[in-house]
Scaffold this active site. Structure first.
Site, PDB file in Angstrom:
ATOM      1  N   GLN A   1       0.826  -1.202   0.000  1.00 39.38           N
ATOM      2  CA  GLN A   1       0.000   0.000   0.000  1.00 39.38           C
ATOM      3  C   GLN A   1       0.864   1.258   0.000  1.00 39.38           C
ATOM      4  O   GLN A   1       1.554   1.534   0.981  1.00 39.38           O
ATOM      5  CB  GLN A   1      -0.898   0.006   1.231  1.00 39.38           C
ATOM      6  N   GLY A   2       0.834   1.996  -1.103  1.00 44.67           N
ATOM      7  CA  GLY A   2       1.638   3.221  -1.213  1.00 44.67           C
ATOM      8  C   GLY A   2       0.781   4.452  -1.010  1.00 44.67           C
ATOM      9  O   GLY A   2       0.435   5.137  -1.973  1.00 44.67           O
TER      10      GLY A   2
ATOM     11  N   SER B   1       4.814  -1.036   3.829  1.00 47.59           N
ATOM     12  CA  SER B   1       5.102  -2.359   4.372  1.00 47.59           C
ATOM     13  C   SER B   1       5.253  -3.363   3.236  1.00 47.59           C
ATOM     14  O   SER B   1       4.474  -3.336   2.283  1.00 47.59           O
ATOM     15  CB  SER B   1       3.967  -2.826   5.284  1.00 47.59           C
TER      16      SER B   1
ATOM     17  N   SER C   1       1.057   6.628   2.369  1.00 47.84           N
ATOM     18  CA  SER C   1       1.767   7.640   3.159  1.00 47.84           C
ATOM     19  C   SER C   1       2.985   8.179   2.417  1.00 47.84           C
ATOM     20  O   SER C   1       3.631   7.463   1.654  1.00 47.84           O
ATOM     21  CB  SER C   1       2.240   7.047   4.484  1.00 47.84           C
TER      22      SER C   1
ATOM     23  N   GLU D   1     -14.649  -5.092   5.241  1.00 44.54           N
ATOM     24  CA  GLU D   1     -14.841  -6.255   6.103  1.00 44.54           C
ATOM     25  C   GLU D   1     -15.746  -5.930   7.280  1.00 44.54           C
ATOM     26  O   GLU D   1     -16.030  -6.778   8.094  1.00 44.54           O
ATOM     27  CB  GLU D   1     -13.489  -6.767   6.589  1.00 44.54           C
TER      28      GLU D   1
HETATM   29  C1  LIG Z   1       4.274  -0.515  11.257  1.00 40.08           C
HETATM   30  C2  LIG Z   1       3.700   0.485  10.291  1.00 40.08           C
HETATM   31  C3  LIG Z   1       3.329   0.072   9.020  1.00 40.08           C
HETATM   32  C4  LIG Z   1       2.823   0.988   8.102  1.00 40.08           C
HETATM   33  N1  LIG Z   1       2.517   0.543   6.837  1.00 40.08           N
HETATM   34  C5  LIG Z   1       2.075   1.429   5.916  1.00 40.08           C
HETATM   35  C6  LIG Z   1       1.815   1.008   4.562  1.00 40.08           C
HETATM   36  O1  LIG Z   1       1.978  -0.174   4.221  1.00 40.08           O
HETATM   37  N2  LIG Z   1       1.424   1.920   3.668  1.00 40.08           N
HETATM   38  C7  LIG Z   1       1.232   3.233   4.004  1.00 40.08           C
HETATM   39  O2  LIG Z   1       0.844   4.000   3.135  1.00 40.08           O
HETATM   40  N3  LIG Z   1       1.485   3.675   5.265  1.00 40.08           N
HETATM   41  C8  LIG Z   1       1.899   2.810   6.236  1.00 40.08           C
HETATM   42  N4  LIG Z   1       2.176   3.241   7.517  1.00 40.08           N
HETATM   43  C9  LIG Z   1       2.112   4.673   7.801  1.00 40.08           C
HETATM   44  C10 LIG Z   1       0.954   5.130   8.689  1.00 40.08           C
HETATM   45  O3  LIG Z   1      -0.224   5.164   7.982  1.00 40.08           O
HETATM   46  C11 LIG Z   1       1.355   6.507   9.252  1.00 40.08           C
HETATM   47  O4  LIG Z   1       2.432   6.304  10.121  1.00 40.08           O
HETATM   48  C12 LIG Z   1       0.265   7.210  10.001  1.00 40.08           C
HETATM   49  O5  LIG Z   1      -0.749   7.589   9.160  1.00 40.08           O
HETATM   50  C13 LIG Z   1       0.801   8.432  10.765  1.00 40.08           C
HETATM   51  O6  LIG Z   1       1.519   9.283   9.936  1.00 40.08           O
HETATM   52  P1  LIG Z   1       3.001   9.766  10.309  1.00 40.08           P
HETATM   53  O7  LIG Z   1       3.784   8.603  10.652  1.00 40.08           O
HETATM   54  O8  LIG Z   1       3.477  10.642   9.230  1.00 40.08           O
HETATM   55  O9  LIG Z   1       2.818  10.628  11.637  1.00 40.08           O
HETATM   56  P2  LIG Z   1       2.366  12.158  11.734  1.00 40.08           P
HETATM   57  O10 LIG Z   1       1.112  12.329  10.980  1.00 40.08           O
HETATM   58  O11 LIG Z   1       3.514  13.028  11.410  1.00 40.08           O
HETATM   59  O12 LIG Z   1       2.023  12.264  13.285  1.00 40.08           O
HETATM   60  C14 LIG Z   1       2.969  12.651  14.277  1.00 40.08           C
HETATM   61  C15 LIG Z   1       2.204  12.851  15.577  1.00 40.08           C
HETATM   62  O13 LIG Z   1       1.274  13.922  15.435  1.00 40.08           O
HETATM   63  C16 LIG Z   1      -0.024  13.498  15.785  1.00 40.08           C
HETATM   64  N5  LIG Z   1      -1.017  14.196  14.967  1.00 40.08           N
HETATM   65  C17 LIG Z   1      -1.013  14.395  13.624  1.00 40.08           C
HETATM   66  N6  LIG Z   1      -2.108  15.044  13.237  1.00 40.08           N
HETATM   67  C18 LIG Z   1      -2.847  15.280  14.346  1.00 40.08           C
HETATM   68  C19 LIG Z   1      -4.102  15.906  14.607  1.00 40.08           C
HETATM   69  N7  LIG Z   1      -4.831  16.453  13.606  1.00 40.08           N
HETATM   70  N8  LIG Z   1      -4.561  15.936  15.886  1.00 40.08           N
HETATM   71  C20 LIG Z   1      -3.831  15.405  16.901  1.00 40.08           C
HETATM   72  N9  LIG Z   1      -2.629  14.788  16.711  1.00 40.08           N
HETATM   73  C21 LIG Z   1      -2.155  14.735  15.454  1.00 40.08           C
HETATM   74  C22 LIG Z   1      -0.015  12.028  15.484  1.00 40.08           C
HETATM   75  O14 LIG Z   1      -1.035  11.340  16.171  1.00 40.08           O
HETATM   76  C23 LIG Z   1       1.378  11.631  15.939  1.00 40.08           C
HETATM   77  O15 LIG Z   1       1.394  11.453  17.309  1.00 40.08           O
HETATM   78  C24 LIG Z   1       2.670   2.350   8.469  1.00 40.08           C
HETATM   79  C25 LIG Z   1       3.021   2.763   9.754  1.00 40.08           C
HETATM   80  C26 LIG Z   1       3.546   1.851  10.659  1.00 40.08           C
HETATM   81  C27 LIG Z   1       3.923   2.329  12.030  1.00 40.08           C
END
Ligand SMILES: Cc1cc2nc3c(=O)[nH]c(=O)nc-3n(C[C@H](O)[C@H](O)[C@H](O)COP(=O)(O)OP(=O)(O)OC[C@H]3O[C@@H](n4cnc5c(N)ncnc54)[C@H](O)[C@@H]3O)c2cc1C
Lengths: 395, 353
Positions: free
Chosen positions: A128-129, A163, A131, A248
């Site tokens: 899944q691409g 992932s 993020s 689901e």
């Molecule tokens: C193990 C793992 C597997 C993953 N696999 C995939 C995948 O296969 N494909 C894919 O596309 N993505 C994947 N992801 C990414 C995942 O979807 C993102 O990590 C997630 O959406 C959070 O984005 P970020 O990491 O950029 O954090 P950020 O969005 O930068 O968040 C940083 C902090 O700010 C907080 N925050 C942000 N916005 C708000 C708000 N509006 N209000 C309050 N708090 C806020 C967050 O909760 C967090 O604590 C994966 C992540 C993990 C950990």
């Protein structure tokens, strides 16, 4: 209101249990390491086995090759799946639970005919691409560009946290097809073959272990993808991506939930069997451990009840944002449970590969409140969309 | 008089240690290339020795620098912040053990930083002797292990580590070795009644506090620069409030640790009580701040490329050193409450007089 299984559902449970007990792979699922291909082969092999016995695509309609069972039967399947100790879908998860259902909902007959059987048969792995470095919680800020050039898209940009990207054949790629478009419009959902020239991967290590390269950063440099690979309308990708989020309808994580219920029972047995600090009385005599174990046991019972409620509601109506309640509660309850596991284990918890096998999943549990939408994002959804509280001011 | 402020002389000590650490042991030594490797911090132990880190709290007449527990606590806190191998804390304590046991030459070698001491985490911290199973942290290149039980503190020379077995460590930057010690009472030891265990406990608490503070600094720094929804994530109340809670916990941990150190200095009757409270609070602050810091960084915090996970993992090691939170809580209830009649009748002045 009632909670009783029909005789057909009980027969289904018996059949599922019998097959699973006999067929669950014996060995441990390998970790995602530099020998990434091991994990791919392991996951696909298990998928093939399920396919051959007619269990593949438990939630897919039968006209698309799935098992086509009711929601309740899906729930039963996942429960039995976890009780039999079956391995998680792993690298097959995106294909089975996201890409496949998206193609079923919005794909062309050609796209469906090509991809769906391959996913079910265990031939292909999807990733899944979505993020990007600058677009996580705010996914709609994504900026990977795709310009239309004749009958091709030319993609430039980068995805991150993908992932299983290193072992995937295809990627569901969200990219911006309309330059300068705002937020949710102008995005397209594209089938991206991972062997297309111009794609480069940078594996990223997780905190779980020194070889756990679970996800990748993916770079696109003039990557040419046929326009025919767009799923749904061009520029309608945001809706396409959301079309299957409730596919689901609450059963997707039942196996994980049951696994955690079983873990609670295992930890209780461990706390009865192992000596506590004084070396004499069992750990469960410690008031703090006893209280945490009891709470976790209740919490996992609560998670199951929430899931049943979700499934029952979903059987009659489209699932709403209420799914966030289960996700929020379950991810945080499972983190508490995993921490309890290492605390009970005591000294051996410092050993990554101790026999108890509790440390690695404990470390992995740190992702539970981040992946798939962070707990903060779930709280925002619950507060704004379920409770109707005012939205936070947006600039 | 109550004065819990850091003096300018103490500030100088902290600054000089910070300068050395920032220069010699920056966080980017943990960036995986491509996978993480055990730390090599012991390479700068002789520099620590030259700076006086290991003899800081030992009297000048005994070959030390002549400061007190308080200055040692300040240094251990910096070591936590920089994620220095916990062997640094064990070596600081080891000097005192060797000194009390009357072994001046080993104490001096440890002070020079040439013979690192590995922390030994007891499988049974409640034992009243020293024989038993231990995990040694960062034992490679260490000359001694610091054993710690209800019997007190003892140094076990590496020749007395039996059946050493390297295990996969939860923290890839810190090796983990299982050993058995057969000596019930090793020759270089200090009985619990001596109170040296409190000094050890407070250095561990200071290190844990340093972890909690560094996790806080990371989160605050990131919350100011990481943008989502066109604003720094620190603008979201959820993130902002978590950071405020982190500071609150770190502050409770630090003040409890320094209060306990001053109580120990003043030979207050509640010195045990305070030392136990400090460890419980510092350990809690370290664990919780470390977890929240990961959360605040999103997926980035879950990677092995950022050092956020090391705060969690080091907390697990230090929590066990001298007995984990479960054990400390039991001791907290068993300890005598500070009696109100003593009312801290200017014990410091009393001592001076
Ligand atoms: C193990 C793992 C597997 C993953 N696999 C995939 C995948 O296969 N494909 C894919 O596309 N993505 C994947 N992801 C990414 C995942 O979807 C993102 O990590 C997630 O959406 C959070 O984005 P970020 O990491 O950029 O954090 P950020 O969005 O930068 O968040 C940083 C902090 O700010 C907080 N925050 C942000 N916005 C708000 C708000 N509006 N209000 C309050 N708090 C806020 C967050 O909760 C967090 O604590 C994966 C992540 C993990 C950990």
């Amino acid at each position: 209101m009632q909670i009783e299984f029909t005789s057909e559902e009980m027969a289904f449970r018996a059949e599922a249990r019998c097959w699973l007990r006999a067929n669950v792979p014996a060995g441990e699922r390998p970790i995602h390491s530099d020998r990434a291909l091991d994990i791919r082969e392991f996951d696909l092999e298990w998928q093939r086995k399920q396919f051959e016995a007619g269990w593949a695509g438990i939630s897919w309609p039968s006209e698309y090759g799935g098992r086509g069972v009711s929601l309740i039967e899906q729930l039963i399947w996942h429960e039995e799946y976890a009780r039999a100790g079956a391995p998680r879908a792993g690298s097959c998860f995106v294909g089975l639970s996201h890409a496949g259902p998206t193609l079923i909902a919005r794909g062309t007959p050609e796209q469906q005919a090509f991809h769906l059987p391959r996913i079910l048969r265990g031939d292909t792995v999807w990733c899944q691409g979505f993020s990007e470095p600058g677009a996580g919680s705010d996914l709609a800020a994504l900026g990977t560009r795709a310009e239309i050039d004749g009958d091709e898209l030319v993609v430039n940009g980068a995805k991150i946290w993908t992932s299983y990207a290193a072992i995937a054949d295809y990627q569901e790629l969200l990219c911006r097809t309309e330059a300068g478009s705002r937020k949710h419009s102008g995005i397209s959902w594209v089938i991206c073959p991972m062997d297309t020239p111009g794609i480069e991967l940078r594996p990223i290590l997780t905190m779980v272990g020194p070889n756990d390269f679970h996800f990748c950063q993916v770079f696109y440099n003039d990557v040419r993808i046929p326009l025919a690979n767009v799923v749904g309308e061009v520029n309608d990708g945001w809706n396409v991506a959301n079309a299957t989020l409730g596919f689901e309808r609450g059963t997707g994580f039942v196996a994980d939930q049951i696994q955690n219920s079983e873990l609670v029972e295992r930890l209780i047995a461990m706390a009865r069997g192992r000596c506590g600090l004084d070396g004499l009385s069992p750990a469960i005599d410690d008031g703090d451990f006893a209280s945490r174990l009891a709470m976790s046991r209740a919490e996992m019972a609560g998670v199951r009840a929430m899931t049943y409620a979700t499934v029952s509601r979903a059987a009659n109506a489209n699932p709403g944002p209420e799914g966030s309640l289960v996700k929020l509660f379950f991810s945080e309850a499972s983190q508490r449970l995993r921490r309890l596991g290492v605390d009970l284990l005591g000294p051996e918890a410092l050993e990554l590969s101790s026999d108890a096998g509790l440390t690695t999943p404990y470390l992995r549990s740190y992702a539970a409140s981040i992946g798939g939408g962070t707990s903060d994002v779930q709280r925002n959804i619950i507060a704004e969309r379920v409770l109707g509280l005012p939205r936070a001011p947006r600039p | 008089m109550i004065d819990m402020e850091i003096s300018s002389e103490q500030r100088q000590i902290v600054d000089s240690v910070q300068n050395l650490l920032a220069d010699a042991l920056p966080y980017d030594r943990f960036v995986p290339r491509p996978t993480p490797v055990p730390n090599a911090d012991r390479a700068v132990f002789t520099q620590f020795g030259e700076l006086g880190v290991f003899g800081l709290g030992l009297a000048e007449a005994s070959g030390g620098v002549g400061y007190s527990l308080v200055e040692e606590v300040l240094v251990a806190r910096e070591c936590g912040r920089f994620l220095v191998s916990p062997a640094v804390v064990a070596t600081m304590i080891g000097v005192h053990v060797a000194h009390f046991a009357g072994d001046r030459s080993h104490a001096e070698a440890m002070m020079r930083g040439g013979t690192p001491v590995a922390p030994a985490l007891a499988f049974a911290p409640a034992a009243t002797h020293f024989a038993g199973k231990y995990h040694l942290a960062d034992a490679e290149g260490a000359e001694w292990a610091l054993l710690w039980s209800e019997g007190g503190l003892a140094l076990a020379h590496r020749d007395s580590w039996h059946g050493a077995q390297n295990m996969d460590s939860i923290d890839s930057t810190l090796t983990l070795t299982r050993v058995a010690v057969k000596d019930i009472m090793p020759p270089l030891r200090v009985p619990a009644a001596n109170g040296l265990w409190r000094r050890a406990q407070l250095l561990v608490s200071a290190y844990l506090t340093g972890l909690a503070e560094a996790a806080l600094d990371d989160s605050v720094g990131y919350a100011k620069v990481r943008e989502q929804f066109q604003q720094p994530i620190g603008a979201f109340q959820a993130v902002k409030h978590r950071c405020a809670d982190m500071l609150t916990r770190a502050s409770v941990a630090w003040n409890s640790t320094i209060f306990a150190a001053l109580t120990d200095q003043a030979e207050g009757p509640d010195a045990d009580f305070q030392a136990i409270a400090a460890k419980i609070l510092a350990s809690d602050a370290a664990f919780r701040n470390a977890a929240v810091n990961i959360q605040n960084h999103g997926a980035y915090g879950f990677t092995g490329e950022h050092h956020a996970h090391l705060f969690v993992k080091r907390a697990h090691f230090l929590d066990r050193f001298g007995g984990d939170a479960t054990y400390q809580k039991r001791r907290m209830l068993a300890a005598n409450a500070p009696s109100s009649d003593a009312e801290r009748s200017s014990p410091v002045d009393g001592l001076a007089g």
